[in-house]
Motif scaffolding. Structure first.
Motif, mmCIF file in Angstrom:
data_model
loop_
_atom_site.group_PDB
_atom_site.id
_atom_site.type_symbol
_atom_site.label_atom_id
_atom_site.label_comp_id
_atom_site.label_asym_id
_atom_site.label_seq_id
_atom_site.Cartn_x
_atom_site.Cartn_y
_atom_site.Cartn_z
ATOM 1 N N GLN A 96 -0.264 -2.931 -1.625
ATOM 2 C CA GLN A 96 0.716 -3.363 -2.610
ATOM 3 C C GLN A 96 0.091 -3.284 -3.999
ATOM 4 O O GLN A 96 -1.097 -3.537 -4.173
ATOM 5 N N GLY A 97 0.916 -2.953 -4.986
ATOM 6 C CA GLY A 97 0.404 -2.877 -6.341
ATOM 7 C C GLY A 97 -0.637 -1.786 -6.493
ATOM 8 O O GLY A 97 -0.483 -0.672 -6.005
ATOM 9 N N MET A 98 -1.758 -2.121 -7.170
ATOM 10 C CA MET A 98 -2.798 -1.146 -7.480
ATOM 11 C C MET A 98 -3.918 -1.115 -6.445
ATOM 12 O O MET A 98 -4.823 -0.287 -6.544
ATOM 13 N N SER A 99 -3.900 -2.033 -5.478
ATOM 14 C CA SER A 99 -4.941 -2.050 -4.453
ATOM 15 C C SER A 99 -4.721 -0.940 -3.438
ATOM 16 O O SER A 99 -3.611 -0.419 -3.285
ATOM 17 N N SER A 100 -5.789 -0.602 -2.734
ATOM 18 C CA SER A 100 -5.690 0.433 -1.709
ATOM 19 C C SER A 100 -4.960 -0.099 -0.489
ATOM 20 O O SER A 100 -4.708 -1.306 -0.364
ATOM 21 N N SER A 101 -4.643 0.797 0.414
ATOM 22 C CA SER A 101 -4.174 0.373 1.726
ATOM 23 C C SER A 101 -5.349 -0.210 2.499
ATOM 24 O O SER A 101 -6.492 -0.197 2.045
ATOM 25 N N SER A 102 -5.056 -0.715 3.676
ATOM 26 C CA SER A 102 -6.086 -1.264 4.551
ATOM 27 C C SER A 102 -6.071 -0.515 5.873
ATOM 28 O O SER A 102 -5.024 -0.060 6.337
ATOM 29 N N LEU A 103 -7.239 -0.394 6.475
ATOM 30 C CA LEU A 103 -7.310 0.215 7.804
ATOM 31 C C LEU A 103 -6.795 -0.735 8.878
ATOM 32 O O LEU A 103 -6.524 -0.316 10.006
ATOM 33 N N SER A 104 -6.659 -2.001 8.526
ATOM 34 C CA SER A 104 -6.127 -2.991 9.461
ATOM 35 C C SER A 104 -4.609 -3.027 9.356
ATOM 36 O O SER A 104 -4.045 -3.031 8.270
ATOM 37 N N ARG A 105 -3.949 -3.062 10.508
ATOM 38 C CA ARG A 105 -2.494 -3.181 10.513
ATOM 39 C C ARG A 105 -2.050 -4.624 10.324
ATOM 40 O O ARG A 105 -0.859 -4.904 10.209
ATOM 41 N N ARG A 106 -3.021 -5.543 10.298
ATOM 42 C CA ARG A 106 -2.729 -6.964 10.094
ATOM 43 C C ARG A 106 -3.624 -7.476 8.971
ATOM 44 O O ARG A 106 -4.440 -8.367 9.142
ATOM 45 N N ALA A 107 -3.444 -6.877 7.801
ATOM 46 C CA ALA A 107 -4.372 -7.118 6.689
ATOM 47 C C ALA A 107 -4.357 -8.561 6.210
ATOM 48 O O ALA A 107 -5.383 -9.100 5.799
ATOM 49 N N ALA A 108 -3.188 -9.217 6.243
ATOM 50 C CA ALA A 108 -3.133 -10.616 5.812
ATOM 51 C C ALA A 108 -3.938 -11.498 6.754
ATOM 52 O O ALA A 108 -4.652 -12.407 6.325
ATOM 53 N N THR A 109 -3.846 -11.218 8.049
ATOM 54 C CA THR A 109 -4.519 -12.039 9.058
ATOM 55 C C THR A 109 -6.011 -11.771 9.116
ATOM 56 O O THR A 109 -6.825 -12.698 9.147
ATOM 57 N N THR A 110 -6.393 -10.508 9.119
ATOM 58 C CA THR A 110 -7.794 -10.160 9.355
ATOM 59 C C THR A 110 -8.627 -10.049 8.085
ATOM 60 O O THR A 110 -9.849 -10.119 8.142
ATOM 61 N N GLU A 111 -7.966 -9.870 6.933
ATOM 62 C CA GLU A 111 -8.703 -9.678 5.685
ATOM 63 C C GLU A 111 -8.176 -10.535 4.530
ATOM 64 O O GLU A 111 -8.670 -10.437 3.409
ATOM 65 N N GLY A 112 -7.151 -11.332 4.809
ATOM 66 C CA GLY A 112 -6.559 -12.121 3.733
ATOM 67 C C GLY A 112 -6.009 -11.263 2.621
ATOM 68 O O GLY A 112 -6.002 -11.658 1.460
ATOM 69 N N TYR A 113 -5.546 -10.051 2.978
ATOM 70 C CA TYR A 113 -5.037 -9.093 1.988
ATOM 71 C C TYR A 113 -6.112 -8.702 0.983
ATOM 72 O O TYR A 113 -5.807 -8.216 -0.106
ATOM 73 N N ARG A 382 3.021 0.114 10.108
ATOM 74 C CA ARG A 382 1.955 -0.143 9.133
ATOM 75 C C ARG A 382 0.746 0.772 9.336
ATOM 76 O O ARG A 382 -0.389 0.384 9.071
ATOM 77 N N ASN A 383 0.997 1.982 9.795
ATOM 78 C CA ASN A 383 -0.059 2.990 9.891
ATOM 79 C C ASN A 383 -0.090 3.806 8.595
ATOM 80 O O ASN A 383 0.951 4.061 7.983
ATOM 81 N N LEU A 384 -1.276 4.222 8.193
ATOM 82 C CA LEU A 384 -1.402 4.978 6.952
ATOM 83 C C LEU A 384 -0.816 6.375 7.138
ATOM 84 O O LEU A 384 -1.099 7.059 8.122
ATOM 85 N N THR A 385 -0.002 6.805 6.170
ATOM 86 C CA THR A 385 0.687 8.085 6.295
ATOM 87 C C THR A 385 1.128 8.595 4.930
ATOM 88 O O THR A 385 1.399 7.814 4.020
ATOM 89 N N TRP A 386 1.193 9.911 4.794
ATOM 90 C CA TRP A 386 1.762 10.529 3.599
ATOM 91 C C TRP A 386 3.246 10.813 3.789
ATOM 92 O O TRP A 386 3.934 11.221 2.860
ATOM 93 N N PHE A 387 3.759 10.632 4.996
ATOM 94 C CA PHE A 387 5.145 10.961 5.313
ATOM 95 C C PHE A 387 6.019 9.718 5.142
ATOM 96 O O PHE A 387 6.052 8.851 5.990
ATOM 97 N N PHE A 388 6.681 9.629 4.009
ATOM 98 C CA PHE A 388 7.537 8.488 3.689
ATOM 99 C C PHE A 388 6.830 7.180 4.036
ATOM 100 O O PHE A 388 7.171 6.502 5.004
ATOM 101 N N PRO A 389 5.830 6.808 3.218
ATOM 102 C CA PRO A 389 4.930 5.707 3.561
ATOM 103 C C PRO A 389 5.430 4.309 3.188
ATOM 104 O O PRO A 389 4.680 3.346 3.334
ATOM 105 N N GLN A 390 6.673 4.196 2.712
ATOM 106 C CA GLN A 390 7.156 2.885 2.276
ATOM 107 C C GLN A 390 8.098 2.289 3.317
ATOM 108 O O GLN A 390 9.270 2.655 3.412
ATOM 109 N N ARG A 391 7.565 1.349 4.039
ATOM 110 C CA ARG A 391 8.276 0.754 5.177
ATOM 111 C C ARG A 391 9.655 0.214 4.799
ATOM 112 O O ARG A 391 10.650 0.497 5.466
ATOM 113 N N MET A 392 9.734 -0.577 3.742
ATOM 114 C CA MET A 392 10.996 -1.202 3.376
ATOM 115 C C MET A 392 11.904 -0.239 2.626
ATOM 116 O O MET A 392 13.135 -0.282 2.769
#
Length: 608
Positions: A96-113, A382-392
């Protein structure tokens, strides 16, 4: 008012917004970047009060926005806590915003975003000698609140293992109680504040049902927070809201608040903000003493709201300026005649199409959310992708594509069965254009888009503020988002062009005032989505549970989309009146509005 005046007004509003954000220059606000792990990085705004230095160390609090939110969305919390002498890191969550994506599919839980890495970095870095590293905390709303309690659990486990105090002295969990479980709480070694909206739409996921689900006096989730520090004989059957339980020095202080609000509006409420301030006042003994209700953040919200409105209005003189240049002068054509006044049969057809369009728009939105999950599985999972990467955004795009195409069909059927019999033809629609003029129109649309965002970037560079109100915002973006824009533009354009054609080709009538025509067009374009919100909340008001539960977050997304849908016909009409053709409006509005949507949602781009 000329273009120059609009520009200076935006500069002045940026200056006023910056005054509030920096607490009248008593706080330094700078953007920083932390390279965390696996190529990931966290971008954050550091709010450093001038009172914080190596001799007068200040508490440190990481503010974590929730799902679909960037750092600017919670600047109000950062402003108020920094006014009280705390050093604040306001982060862009992963993806989200200017930060990178995360390799974790549960970034809030495992990395606190990204919060875990930031706490570790600050704790171990001697350069942060102005921070009291025994007083570090975190707060967040919604999934940001989940990140906060997960951080308390993560650092609590470290503390237990190493027999030391937790790096996270205190956490404040706003708008999220699903992870207030025995399993999570048993390892927490931090003071905890909990704030939950009494009328949170997501409360149906809690352990109680109906209206009881959001009542934190009796909710099992809030009782667990308090009882986790109680002996068996002292365990509570009901929580006293606002009462502090436990001991700060033992890092087991607990308090629960329960504001009478809806979920998306909780962070932008004076009482909810005061409750959060009072918590950090207590656990960190705030270096600067101010009453919790002594708040100024809402002035920034007002100034940036006015900035957003002014910036959009400025598109009109900006376009007129470019159309005055020799290269683009040829795009100014005479405005086609309006349609003849509607007779009885014409009114029946017009209002029938109006209602059918709204009905179809209403009933197709939620199904498109489900279809998007199937068509774009990587983003949905929530997998990293270049193909329409915006879930919502994917579901909104499918809805817009379908309804844009449906609008074309209704437009043609109306013409075929009624309009042509009344002598209507394409000359009324403003669609006749040469290839050369169309090419120039595209160039002009792109130039207007670049100019609009260039002014925003200039204001952000000087004052570190963008245009926004609460969770609706026009924000700066990283270069990768241009690729995302190009990806989403073609399908979204179907809707934007369809709207321009219908607004200008079938909704302009002789003897009808312009304001009335635009108002009808605004409701025609947004009524279907408004109906979804009405159904959702009327059901909620009646039963205590929202109508759409599986996709309730998608319905919440409409609070930011509906205003854009309402004003879209206004701009399409204005651009039509400037050029006499239906093309420039949808090009400009599609580029700008889709960039607004794209920069205010999660995007799962691959890490470089």
């Amino acid at each position: 008012m000329n273009l120059r005046n609009y520009f200076f007004i935006l500069i002045f509003l940026g200056f006023l917004s910056n005054l509030i954000q920096t607490n009248f220059y008593r706080t330094e606000v700078i953007t920083q970047k932390l390279n965390s792990s696996n190529g990931q990085y966290v971008v954050y705004d550091l709010y450093k009060p001038k009172t914080a230095n190596s001799k007068n160390k200040a508490p440190f609090i990481v503010v974590v926005p929730g799902f679909q939110r960037s750092k600017e969305a919670l600047s109000n919390i950062a402003i108020e806590l920094s006014r009280r002498g705390h050093v604040i890191a306001l982060i862009d969550p992963y993806a989200q915003g200017m930060s990178s994506s995360s390799l974790s599919r549960r970034a809030a839980t495992t990395e606190g975003y990204g919060m875990f890495a930031l706490i570790d970095s600050v704790y171990d870095n001697p350069e942060y000698d102005f921070i009291d590293k025994s007083l570090m905390g975190s707060t967040g709303h919604s999934m940001g609140g989940n990140a906060a309690i997960r951080g308390a659990n993560y650092f609590g486990k470290q503390a237990i293992k190493n027999n030391i105090k937790s790096k996270l002295h205190s956490v404040y969990v706003s708008g999220y109680v699903l992870t207030l479980t025995d399993k999570v709480l048993k390892d927490v070694r931090s003071n905890i504040g909990v704030s939950y909206a009494l009328f949170d739409e997501g409360a149906f996921r809690n352990e109680l049902s109906g209206w009881d689900a959001g009542d934190m006096r009796i909710a099992p989730e809030s009782k667990r927070v308090i009882n986790s520090i109680m002996s068996d004989k002292d365990r509570l059957s009901e929580v006293e809201l606002g009462k502090y339980y436990g001991d700060i020095d033992k890092n087991n202080l607990r308090v629960v608040f329960n504001e009478a609000l809806l979920h998306p509006f909780q962070p932008y409420n004076i009482t909810a903000t005061a409750n959060q301030i009072s918590f950090f006042d207590k656990v960190f003994n705030s270096p600067i003493k101010l009453e919790p209700y002594n708040q100024i953040w809402y002035w920034k919200e007002l100034f940036t709201l006015i900035s957003m409105v002014i910036s959009l209005i400025m598109l009109i003189p900006l376009t007129k300026f470019f159309l005055s240049l020799n290269f683009f002068k040829s795009l100014k054509k005479s405005i086609p005649k309006p349609l003849p006044p509607l007779k009885f049969d014409g009114k029946i057809i017009f209002w029938s199409i109006f209602l059918i369009s709204a009905f179809v728009a209403c009933i197709t939105f939620i199904p498109m959310v489900d279809i998007a999950k199937e068509l774009f599985p990587d983003a949905a999972n929530r997998n990293l992708t270049w193909f329409f990467p915006q879930r919502m955004n994917n579901s909104v795009m499918l809805w817009a594509t379908f309804n844009g195409a449906f609008g074309f069909i209704l437009f043609y059927l109306s013409y075929y069965f009624h309009g042509q019999k009344k002598g209507i033809n394409s000359k009324y629609w403003g669609v006749n254009i040469s290839v050369r003029s169309l090419f120039k129109t595209v160039i002009l649309g792109v130039i207007i888009f670049i100019s609009y965002y260039s002014i925003l970037n200039l204001i952000y560079f000087i004052f570190h503020v963008d245009y926004r109100f609460w969770f609706m915002g026009v924000r700066v973006f990283q270069p990768e988002m241009l690729l995302v824009l190009l990806m989403y533009f073609p399908l979204f354009f179907i809707f934007f062009f369809s709207n321009s054609l219908r607004v200008n080709g079938s909704m302009r009538f002789q003897d009808q005032s312009e304001w009335q025509s635009r108002l009808i067009a605004g409701f025609a374009n947004s009524l279907g989505l408004i109906m979804i919100i009405v159904i959702q909340y009327v059901t909620y008001a009646s039963t205590g549970t929202v109508f759409w539960t599986d996709n309730w977050l998608s319905v919440n997304l409409l609070f930011g989309i509906v205003p854009m849908m309402f004003i879209l016909p206004y701009f399409n009409r204005i651009f039509f009146q400037m050029t006499g053709r239906v093309f420039l409006g949808p090009i400009v509005t599609c580029l700008i509005f889709i960039m607004i949507l794209s920069t205010n949602t999660v995007v799962y781009l691959p890490i470089k």
